[in-house]
Design a protein around this motif. Structure first.
Motif, mmCIF file in Angstrom:
data_model
loop_
_atom_site.group_PDB
_atom_site.id
_atom_site.type_symbol
_atom_site.label_atom_id
_atom_site.label_comp_id
_atom_site.label_asym_id
_atom_site.label_seq_id
_atom_site.Cartn_x
_atom_site.Cartn_y
_atom_site.Cartn_z
ATOM 1 N N GLU A 182 0.826 -1.202 0.000
ATOM 2 C CA GLU A 182 0.000 0.000 0.000
ATOM 3 C C GLU A 182 0.863 1.256 0.000
ATOM 4 O O GLU A 182 0.567 2.236 -0.706
ATOM 5 N N GLN A 195 2.460 1.706 -3.466
ATOM 6 C CA GLN A 195 1.456 2.177 -4.427
ATOM 7 C C GLN A 195 1.184 3.672 -4.235
ATOM 8 O O GLN A 195 1.062 4.438 -5.207
ATOM 9 N N GLU A 196 1.084 4.084 -2.964
ATOM 10 C CA GLU A 196 0.849 5.493 -2.676
ATOM 11 C C GLU A 196 2.018 6.349 -3.154
ATOM 12 O O GLU A 196 1.832 7.438 -3.711
#
Length: 525
Positions: free
Chosen positions: A14, A17-18
Motif C-alpha cells: 500500500e 502504491q501510494e
C-alpha cells in the motif's frame, strides 16, 4: 544507555502504491511545466523570427496533390475551338500615377538660323515631337508674408470738418495673434509630426537648413495653441456626432508622458480610441487619460446607446447603455499562437489547436463572401451559415475545456473564447456589425508607428493636444482629405467665425461636409 532504534516505514504494497501515485503526479506536473515552457519558447521564437501574418492558405497545403484532388475521370475532354482576340493597349502604371499632377512643359526648338536643310538649303518645318517626362520635386520653402492693411480718410473732411472719418481695410484675423505662425505653418508642423512621424527636434533641424531658427519649444507652443484654441472646437462637435451613432468601436494603447503631476516619468498613461463603424461618414477620436480604468470609456461615451466593438479588456463593461461586441480576430489569434507553439512536426497535423483555428477561419470565409451585401441580407446569411458554425464551436469548446491544461497556450485560447462568448456571438444580432475589431486596430496603428519615433509626450497638455490633432487628421484621412490642405483651410476659416461655438457653422467645416473646397481633397491616382 541503549540507542533507540529508528523507526522505518515498512515497505508495504500500500505504501509503495501510494508513493508511485505521488511520483506519477509530480512527473505529470513537471512534464506539464516543461511542455508549457517549450510552448512559450517556440512562440517567442516565432514572434521574433517568423512571419507576422496570421493568414492561412488552405490552397497552399494542396499544392503538391492538386492534380489528384482536382482530377475527374468522368469529365469529357473539351472540344477544340479557335479563339481570336484583339490586344487592347492598356494605360501604364506610370501614366496612371502622374495623370493628376501639375505639368510644366519645356519646349526645345532649333534656332531660326539652323532651320535649313543640310542637303538643299531649303527651309525646315516641324514634322513631329519627342516627349520625355520627369518628376520634378520642389523642396519646402519658408517665406515671410506681410499683411499690409491700408487706412483711409477723407481729405475734404480733414480740411473742413471737425471730425474726420477713418476707414480701415478689412483683413483676415490671424490664427495666432502676435505670432509668426501662419495657417500653413501650423498645418505643416502638425502634418510632419502626426502624418509623417517626424518629431519636433528633427523639424527644428529642418527649418535651420531652410534658414529659419525655430526652437522645438516654439513649435510645440504653436501646435498646442492650434489644437486647444481651434481644433478642440471641431473635436467637441465631432464627439457629439459620434455619440449619436448606434455602432462604435473602441481600443486603447499605452502612452508615456514624462511630466505628469504626482507621477514618475516611467508611469504609463493611455491613449483611448473611439470611432464609427462601416456606415456613415467616418469619425475617429482619440483621448488621453492617465490610467486604463473603465471609468474613462464610461465617461467619454456617456449618452451613447448601441453596439460597441471591443477586445477582451473588462474595463469596457463599465460603459452603460452599450451592448459589447467581441473580436473574433483576437480569438483566432490565440488559436494561431497555440498552433505555432507546437513542435514543427505537429503543426501541420490534425491537432486540437488547428480545429479551433478552422472554426474561426470558416466564419471569416463567410464574412468575405457577404462583405458587399446589404445589412438585411448579411444578417440573413449569418443566421443560415454562421449560426451553425458558432453553435458547433461552442459545443467543441466545452468538450475540449476538460481535455487540455488550463495554463497551456491552447487552454488559454479556449478559456478566452468561453469567457468572451456572450460578446463573440453578438455579431449575429445585427447585419451592420462586424466580426472583429480590426477597424479600431487600424485606426490606432498610425499612433503606434509615430510613437516609435518620439517615444513619449512631454506634458499632459501636450498629450491632450496630440490626441486632438490625431483625431482631426485621421478623420480627415478617412474622409478622403489631404491632412495638410485641410488643416491649412481650417486655420484660415476658424478665426473668421463670428461665433466659434455655433454648431451650424462648425458642421460646415467638418471633414465630411459638402462645403469643403476641392483643394482639401486627396489626390487619387
Amino acid at each position: 544507555m541503549k540507542k533507540t532504534a529508528e523507526k522505518k516505514t515498512p515497505d508495504t504494497i500500500e505504501h509503495l502504491q501510494e508513493r508511485c501515485l505521488t511520483l506519477e503526479q509530480q512527473v505529470a506536473e513537471l512534464a506539464a511545466k516543461v511542455k508549457w515552457y517549450e510552448e512559450q519558447f517556440r512562440l517567442s521564437q516565432q514572434k521574433k523570427f517568423g512571419a507576422s501574418s496570421e493568414r492561412t492558405h488552405p490552397e497552399q497545403l494542396q499544392l503538391f496533390n492538386e492534380a489528384e484532388t482536382e482530377a475527374d475521370p468522368v469529365q469529357e475532354e473539351p472540344t477544340m475551338e479557335t479563339v481570336t482576340y484583339q490586344r487592347k493597349k492598356q494605360r501604364g502604371q506610370r501614366e496612371a500615377m502622374i495623370e493628376d499632377l501639375p505639368v510644366e512643359t519645356i519646349e526645345y526648338h532649333l534656332p531660326d538660323e539652323e532651320q535649313v536643310c543640310p542637303c538643299c538649303n531649303g527651309a525646315l518645318h516641324a514634322m513631329s515631337t519627342e516627349i520625355r517626362q520627369e518628376l520634378k520635386i520642389i523642396p519646402a520653402e519658408v517665406k515671410v508674408v506681410k499683411h499690409v492693411r491700408h487706412v483711409y480718410s477723407c481729405r475734404q473732411c480733414e480740411r473742413e470738418a471737425l471730425e474726420t472719418p477713418i476707414i480701415t481695410a478689412s483683413m483676415p484675423k490671424p490664427v495666432a495673434p502676435g505670432s509668426l505662425a501662419s495657417p500653413s505653418m501650423l498645418a505643416y508642423i502638425m502634418s510632419q509630426k502626426y502624418v509623417d512621424a517626424m518629431p519636433l527636434y528633427r523639424q527644428e533641424k529642418q527649418f535651420a537648413r531652410l534658414g529659419v531658427t525655430l526652437s522645438r519649444q516654439t513649435l510645440a507652443n504653436w501646435m498646442i495653441h492650434g489644437a486647444s484654441r481651434w481644433l478642440q472646437l471641431l473635436y467637441d462637435r465631432m464627439r457629439t456626432h459620434l455619440l449619436a451613432r448606434d455602432i462604435l468601436h473602441a481600443d486603447e494603447t499605452p502612452l508615456q508622458v514624462l511630466r505628469e503631476p504626482g507621477r514618475s516619468a516611467e508611469t504609463i498613461s493611455y491613449l483611448w480610441l473611439y470611432r464609427t463603424g462601416r456606415e456613415g461618414p467616418a469619425i475617429v477620436l482619440y483621448e488621453y487619460q492617465k490610467t486604463r480604468g473603465g471609468e474613462h470609456p464610461r465617461n467619454f461615451l456617456s449618452g451613447f446607446h448601441g453596439y460597441l466593438h471591443v477586445d477582451g479588456y473588462p474595463g469596457y463593461h463599465k460603459v452603460t447603455g452599450a451592448t459589447l461586441v467581441g473580436c473574433w480576430a483576437h480569438a483566432r489569434r490565440k488559436f494561431d499562437e497555440a498552433l505555432k507553439a507546437l513542435p514543427d512536426d505537429k503543426q501541420k497535423g490534425a491537432v486540437t489547436a488547428r480545429e479551433g483555428l478552422d472554426f474561426c477561419n470558416r466564419l471569416f470565409a463567410i464574412e468575405r463572401d457577404i462583405k458587399d451585401a446589404p445589412p438585411e441580407e448579411r444578417l440573413k446569411i449569418r443566421t443560415e451559415r454562421s449560426r451553425p458554425v458558432v453553435d458547433a464551436f461552442l459545443s467543441w469548446l466545452r468538450t475540449q475545456r476538460s481535455r487540455v491544461l488550463p495554463k497551456s497556450t491552447l487552454g488559454k485560447a479556449i478559456a478566452y473564447c468561453l469567457n468572451q462568448w456572450e460578446k463573440l456571438e453578438a455579431f449575429l444580432k445585427d447585419g451592420r456589425l462586424e466580426l472583429d475589431n480590426n477597424r479600431s486596430e487600424r485606426s490606432i496603428k498610425p499612433f503606434v508607428i509615430g510613437r516609435k519615433n518620439w517615444l513619449f509626450s512631454n506634458t499632459p497638455r501636450g498629450a491632450k493636444a496630440s490626441a486632438t490633432i490625431y483625431s482631426i487628421i485621421e478623420t480627415a484621412k478617412e474622409n478622403g482629405l489631404s491632412p495638410f490642405a485641410y488643416l491649412t483651410w481650417l486655420f484660415e476659416e476658424l478665426p473668421q467665425l463670428t461665433d466659434p461655438k455655433d454648431p451650424e457653422a462648425l458642421d460646415k467645416l467638418l471633414p465630411w461636409s459638402n462645403s469643403l473646397p476641392s483643394t482639401c481633397r486627396m489626390v487619387q491616382s
